[in-house]
Scaffold this active site. Structure first.
Site, PDB file in Angstrom:
ATOM      1  N   SER A 126       0.809  -1.219   0.000  1.00  0.00           N
ATOM      2  CA  SER A 126       0.000   0.000   0.000  1.00  0.00           C
ATOM      3  C   SER A 126       0.842   1.268   0.000  1.00  0.00           C
ATOM      4  O   SER A 126       0.518   2.242  -0.687  1.00  0.00           O
ATOM      5  CB  SER A 126      -0.940   0.005   1.211  1.00  0.00           C
ATOM      6  OG  SER A 126      -1.814  -1.093   1.166  1.00  0.00           O
ATOM      7  N   HIS A 177       0.682   4.754   4.469  1.00  0.00           N
ATOM      8  CA  HIS A 177      -0.100   5.325   3.379  1.00  0.00           C
ATOM      9  C   HIS A 177       0.257   6.797   3.151  1.00  0.00           C
ATOM     10  O   HIS A 177       0.510   7.222   2.021  1.00  0.00           O
ATOM     11  CB  HIS A 177      -1.593   5.208   3.680  1.00  0.00           C
ATOM     12  CG  HIS A 177      -2.130   3.833   3.492  1.00  0.00           C
ATOM     13  ND1 HIS A 177      -3.471   3.571   3.326  1.00  0.00           N
ATOM     14  CD2 HIS A 177      -1.514   2.620   3.448  1.00  0.00           C
ATOM     15  CE1 HIS A 177      -3.668   2.274   3.175  1.00  0.00           C
ATOM     16  NE2 HIS A 177      -2.492   1.675   3.258  1.00  0.00           N
TER      17      HIS A 177
END
Length: 242
Positions: A126, A177
């Site tokens: 991610s 993230h």
């Protein structure tokens, strides 16, 4: 730009780096579920464990980028890479794409080491994928000629949705993230804001380039359908595998 119309063989030829990364995702996931290996073997040796990194196992800053904790995890990240990776691999070329992807992923893992406790364990692509979103944001800011208006609006919308979901979904590495997104943007800013306006190669016919032009009604409609399709898929994945 984000609609895949190639055959499987064409996809492998046009986007070898994305193809190899997805292949690695699948292979590592399959190894993690092999019945003749302990279920935790792969994670014990290659997952991001902050305590082990501090003790000198620095490869764990890299290896978690290619590992996933379950079928829905590997499916979602691989799908995202197949959807958003090819355009950047085509724009940047193989070498620069690898640099952006790996650097953003490692930066996300370094931030996880700095901001999360020593007992924190993490895997997943991610952070690297958010790095791609960050690089797209830099393209929109510094090189609008490389992306159409419709695609720029689409990627910005998806990036905002991704950031919002980061804070709403449980068990998400928020630090990875956000830092992956920031790293991708900063790399893009460094490469694209150069006054000499560096050129980027395109490996496919010129008719498929992603240049800036006034969007037609057909393009806008297609972008909207693609956007809603992505939102529906995200919602279904989140509902089915929560």
């Amino acid at each position: 730009m984000f609609t895949r119309t190639e055959s499987f063989k064409q996809f492998l030829r046009y986007y070898p780096v994305v193809s190899i990364i997805v292949f690695i995702h699948i292979v590592l996931y399959l190894i993690s579920i092999l019945p003749f290996l302990p279920n935790t073997w792969l994670f014990e040796h290659f997952a991001g464990v902050n305590l082990y990194i501090v003790e000198g196992e620095y490869w764990r800053l890299l290896t978690p980028i290619f590992m996933h904790s379950g079928f829905s995890h590997v499916l979602f990240n691989s799908f995202s890479l197949v959807l958003f990776g090819p355009a950047l691999e085509q724009i940047l070329g193989k070498g620069k794409f690898i640099f952006v992807y790996v650097t953003a992923g490692v930066a996300a893992n370094v931030a996880t080491l700095l901001f999360e406790p020593l007992t924190y364990i993490h895997v997943g692509a991610s952070g690297a994928i958010f790095g791609l979103f960050g690089f797209f944001a830099a393209i929109i800011m510094f090189r609008k000629d490389l992306i159409s208006y419709a695609n720029a609006q689409l990627i910005l919308t998806i990036t905002i949705i991704g950031v919002i979901m980061t804070f709403l979904q449980p068990n998400i590495n928020v630090v990875a993230h956000l830092i992956g997104l920031l790293a991708g943007f900063l790399i893009g800013a460094g490469l694209l804001s150069n006054k000499k306006r560096p050129t980027f190669s395109f490996n496919r016919p010129s008719s498929n380039r992603f240049g800036n032009h006034r969007p037609s009604l057909k393009e806008i409609a297609l972008s909207k359908r693609l956007l809603w399709g992505i939102i529906i898929i995200l919602a279904l994945v989140g509902f089915l595998f929560r």
